[in-house]
Scaffold this motif. Structure first.
Motif, PDB file in Angstrom:
ATOM      1  N   TYR A  79      15.955   9.179  16.441  1.00 53.54           N
ATOM      2  CA  TYR A  79      15.611   7.872  17.089  1.00 53.54           C
ATOM      3  C   TYR A  79      16.275   7.773  18.592  1.00 53.54           C
ATOM      4  O   TYR A  79      17.405   8.234  18.621  1.00 53.54           O
ATOM      5  CB  TYR A  79      15.399   6.572  16.149  1.00 53.54           C
ATOM      6  CG  TYR A  79      16.811   6.118  16.161  1.00 53.54           C
ATOM      7  CD1 TYR A  79      17.545   5.422  16.992  1.00 53.54           C
ATOM      8  CD2 TYR A  79      17.393   5.842  14.455  1.00 53.54           C
ATOM      9  CE1 TYR A  79      19.071   4.851  16.687  1.00 53.54           C
ATOM     10  CE2 TYR A  79      18.451   5.453  14.379  1.00 53.54           C
ATOM     11  CZ  TYR A  79      19.287   4.699  15.276  1.00 53.54           C
ATOM     12  OH  TYR A  79      20.296   4.161  15.146  1.00 53.54           O
ATOM     13  N   ASP A 130       6.738   6.846  16.070  1.00 56.86           N
ATOM     14  CA  ASP A 130       6.314   5.544  16.158  1.00 56.86           C
ATOM     15  C   ASP A 130       7.273   4.779  17.267  1.00 56.86           C
ATOM     16  O   ASP A 130       8.415   5.053  17.620  1.00 56.86           O
ATOM     17  CB  ASP A 130       6.352   4.954  15.007  1.00 56.86           C
ATOM     18  CG  ASP A 130       5.129   3.711  14.827  1.00 56.86           C
ATOM     19  OD1 ASP A 130       4.902   3.067  16.036  1.00 56.86           O
ATOM     20  OD2 ASP A 130       4.771   3.604  13.712  1.00 56.86           O
ATOM     21  N   ALA A 132       9.192   0.790  17.505  1.00 55.19           N
ATOM     22  CA  ALA A 132       9.697  -0.429  16.756  1.00 55.19           C
ATOM     23  C   ALA A 132      10.223  -1.212  17.730  1.00 55.19           C
ATOM     24  O   ALA A 132      10.903  -0.937  18.747  1.00 55.19           O
ATOM     25  CB  ALA A 132      10.644  -0.278  15.614  1.00 55.19           C
ATOM     26  N   ASN A 158       7.949  -1.199  12.997  1.00 53.25           N
ATOM     27  CA  ASN A 158       7.370   0.078  13.528  1.00 53.25           C
ATOM     28  C   ASN A 158       6.036  -0.953  14.078  1.00 53.25           C
ATOM     29  O   ASN A 158       5.204  -1.485  13.336  1.00 53.25           O
ATOM     30  CB  ASN A 158       6.961   1.073  12.889  1.00 53.25           C
ATOM     31  CG  ASN A 158       8.005   2.266  13.114  1.00 53.25           C
ATOM     32  OD1 ASN A 158       8.687   2.302  14.066  1.00 53.25           O
ATOM     33  ND2 ASN A 158       8.408   3.018  11.920  1.00 53.25           N
TER      34      ASN A 158
END
Length: 182
Positions: A79, A130, A132, A158
């Motif tokens: 991430y 994704d 978020a 998300n």
């Protein structure tokens, strides 16, 4: 002889005191921080953060998370999380803070079935990316030399690849970090 030594000591302490006051680099004037998340390091991932302090009560930064342990790597690939923080402490950009963050994250979407009361991975799924949005809270304690410790926790949601019963609909961030301000 004693008078000469006394005069030398007094003048040395006077000039030494002047040099300390004229030092221009105080910790509060330093605007950049680098930190590593010791909690994730113990759990099998590296999480490194850079933060730029905008003023005495706010800063912007970015965290990068990469797993190196196979158990962590089965769940999340990586991430990248930019954030904005607002500080409420008495020291420059320290103390209690709240943060708003975004998180570009990638995870493996395994196909799981419920068989005889147990979750069983039937097949490896695709890698899903994704984004978020979330909010967090924490605290930062800094020394006079610029070393600091930080604890924070955040939770987000998300926005795109959500399906019913998806394990990654909600994302979290947690940190027990150590770093340096420069």
């Amino acid at each position: 002889m004693k008078k000469i030594i006394l005069v030398l000591l007094l003048s040395a302490s006077f000039f030494g005191g002047q040099a300390q006051e004229a030092e221009p680099t105080a910790v509060s004037q330093k605007q950049n921080e680098v930190k590593i998340n010791a909690l994730y390091l113990v759990l099998g991932a590296i999480d490194v953060t850079y933060e730029h302090l905008l003023n005495e009560e706010s800063g912007i930064g970015v965290s990068v998370f990469l797993p190196f342990d196979d158990e962590v790597n089965d769940d999340i690939n990586y991430y990248i999380s930019p954030y904005y923080r607002f500080y409420f402490g008495k020291k420059y950009a320290a103390g209690f803070f709240v943060e708003g963050f975004g998180m570009l994250n990638s995870y493996k979407d395994n196909n799981v079935e419920f068989i005889n009361g147990f979750d069983v991975v039937v097949s490896d799924g695709d890698n899903v990316t994704d984004f978020a949005l979330g909010i967090g809270v924490g605290g930062k304690w800094i020394t006079n030399r610029g070393m600091f410790a930080e604890v924070n926790f955040g939770v987000g949601r998300n926005l795109f690849n959500n399906r019913p019963f998806d394990d990654y609909e909600i994302v979290g961030k947690a940190a027990i970090s150590i770093g340096v301000r420069f």
